[in-house]
Design an enzyme around this catalytic site. Structure first.
Site: not given
Ligand code: GLA
Length: 420
Positions: A134, A159, A247, A319, A384
């Protein structure tokens, strides 16, 4: 006349029989070679890369490439988005399963990008660019100029921005490479510069909004020791920001087999970057000690996921970006996952400073995966490896600026093994 015709015909039949016989011999040779998979010596493997047409995207033909290390591991990759479509690895009994979540055909991936579903865009297996994760408020300032991007995640740019700007929606130029002990697939893509800075109230920017035309190359290599290696390089013609990753969602018991809560995870990080309600780092680098984010010693992914910790509530699970303990500037251990049931182990190394561990929180059971099963929350996890989210707006995070004349480099290794 008649006799000589028959002669010609029988000569042809004989030739056909000989061709069939030699094909069978080759096939038998291949079969015995593959029967020798138990044989792990490098000299005996038959690594190969093959391709098959896989449809078209935007009128451009797309292929699915199969990388086979000749030792029991295969990986399929499409040049649509550089997506790793499957990773097929044996368990401790030699039983092969696909451990990567995905779709069985190209339409599944295109629809994931462009169709609004409750699960949102999953980015299964894809190359993520030009900026992974982000960027707050879809904007950043570089050299005194503010750039406005596509906001595709609330007010964030996630992304790369709108699907049309994301690198996972592009058809990459592909070149298969057969090495002596490995097979590779080289993918290239040139990402045009977006529009110049503009002042709000703004219409969506034309293109991705980022400055600089970026030329990117990603080389996937399947090695003899069951590692999928990804080497990213990129250059730019104007100062810009860049953050690339892969990813892939893993389920070491096999995609579509249920939840990963019982799979162990170790993350080589003493601290992480807590987020606000928009999942943007608040700016702090906080010790994991005494929190559910402490994965320094392997523990089941599900052990603390329901703990009620505010950070887990905000993100609906894990996350977050972990700040990796690094040794030097080269490849460094990021994480290790282990499935006690199958014995499969995934070890990840990276050149990057962070890893976003995402526990598939947004999967709500409305997507049917490769083997025909739906994917629900916590049916897979991503690792990631990348720079920290929102780095362009966070002065205390390592820089993500790429200037003309510099070469961006990033290597990811996903290595598979089994534990008895
Ligand atoms: C990344 C983001 C998540 C989500 C995934 C895709 O991992 O951090 O919040 O958006 O991608 O769904």
């Amino acid at each position: 006349m008649h006799a000589s015709f028959l002669n010609r015909k029988s000569r042809r039949v004989l030739a056909l029989v000989l061709v069939l016989a030699s094909t069978a011999i080759l096939a038998a040779g291949a079969a015995s070679a593959s029967a020798g998979h138990g044989h792990r010596g490098f000299g005996h493997s038959r690594a190969s890369i093959t391709s098959q047409p896989w449809g078209t995207a935007d009128g451009t033909p797309v292929n699915l490439y199969t990388l086979d290390n000749g030792r029991g591991m295969t990986v399929t990759i499409t040049n649509f988005g550089g997506i790793v479509q499957s990773i097929n690895v044996p368990d401790r009994h030699g039983q092969v399963a696909n451990v990567a979540l995905g779709f069985s055909n190209l339409a599944g991936y295109v629809s994931d990008d462009y169709t609004t579903t409750a699960s949102g865009e999953t980015y299964f297996g894809a190359i993520i660019g030009r900026y992974a994760n982000r960027i707050a408020n879809g904007s950043f300032t570089l050299n005194g100029v503010t750039y406005y991007l596509n906001q595709n995640n609330g007010t964030n740019t996630l992304h790369g921005g709108a699907p049309v700007s994301q690198w996972n929606t592009k058809v990459w130029a592909a070149t298969p490479i057969s090495g002596r002990h490995s097979v590779s697939l080289e993918l290239t893509y040139t990402d045009p510069a977006g529009t110049a800075a503009r002042v709000p109230p703004m219409a969506p920017p034309a293109g991705n909004g980022f400055p600089g035309t970026v030329t990117a190359k990603v080389v996937y290599t399947l090695t003899q020791d069951d590692a999928l290696r990804m080497d990213y390089t990129a250059t730019t013609d104007a100062p810009t920001v860049i953050n690339l990753t892969n990813h892939t969602y893993f389920n070491l018991a096999g995609e579509g087999s249920g939840g990963v809560q019982g799979q162990d995870l170790m993350i080589n990080a003493d601290s992480y970057t807590p987020v606000n309600a928009n999942l943007i780092p608040e700016g702090g680098i906080v010790p994991v000690a005494g929190t559910p984010f402490d994965f320094r010693t392997a523990k089941p992914i599900g052990q603390d996921i329901n703990s009620g910790d505010t950070q887990l509530v905000l993100a609906h699970g894990f996350d977050h970006n972990w700040v990796l303990n690094r040794s030097g500037s080269g490849l460094s251990l990021a994480a290790r996952a282990y499935d006690p049931a199958s014995g499969r182990v995934l070890t990840t190394w990276t050149t990057e400073p962070g890893v976003q561990f995402y526990s598939g929180n947004f999967l709500v059971g409305d997507l049917v995966g490769t083997s025909g099963h739906t994917y629900r929350q916590t049916d897979g996890f991503t690792l990631e490896t990348q720079h920290y989210p929102d780095s362009p707006n966070q002065p205390n995070f390592p820089s993500v600026v790429l200037k003309p004349g510099q070469v961006y480099k990033n290597t990811i290794i996903f290595k598979f093994s089994v534990q008895k």
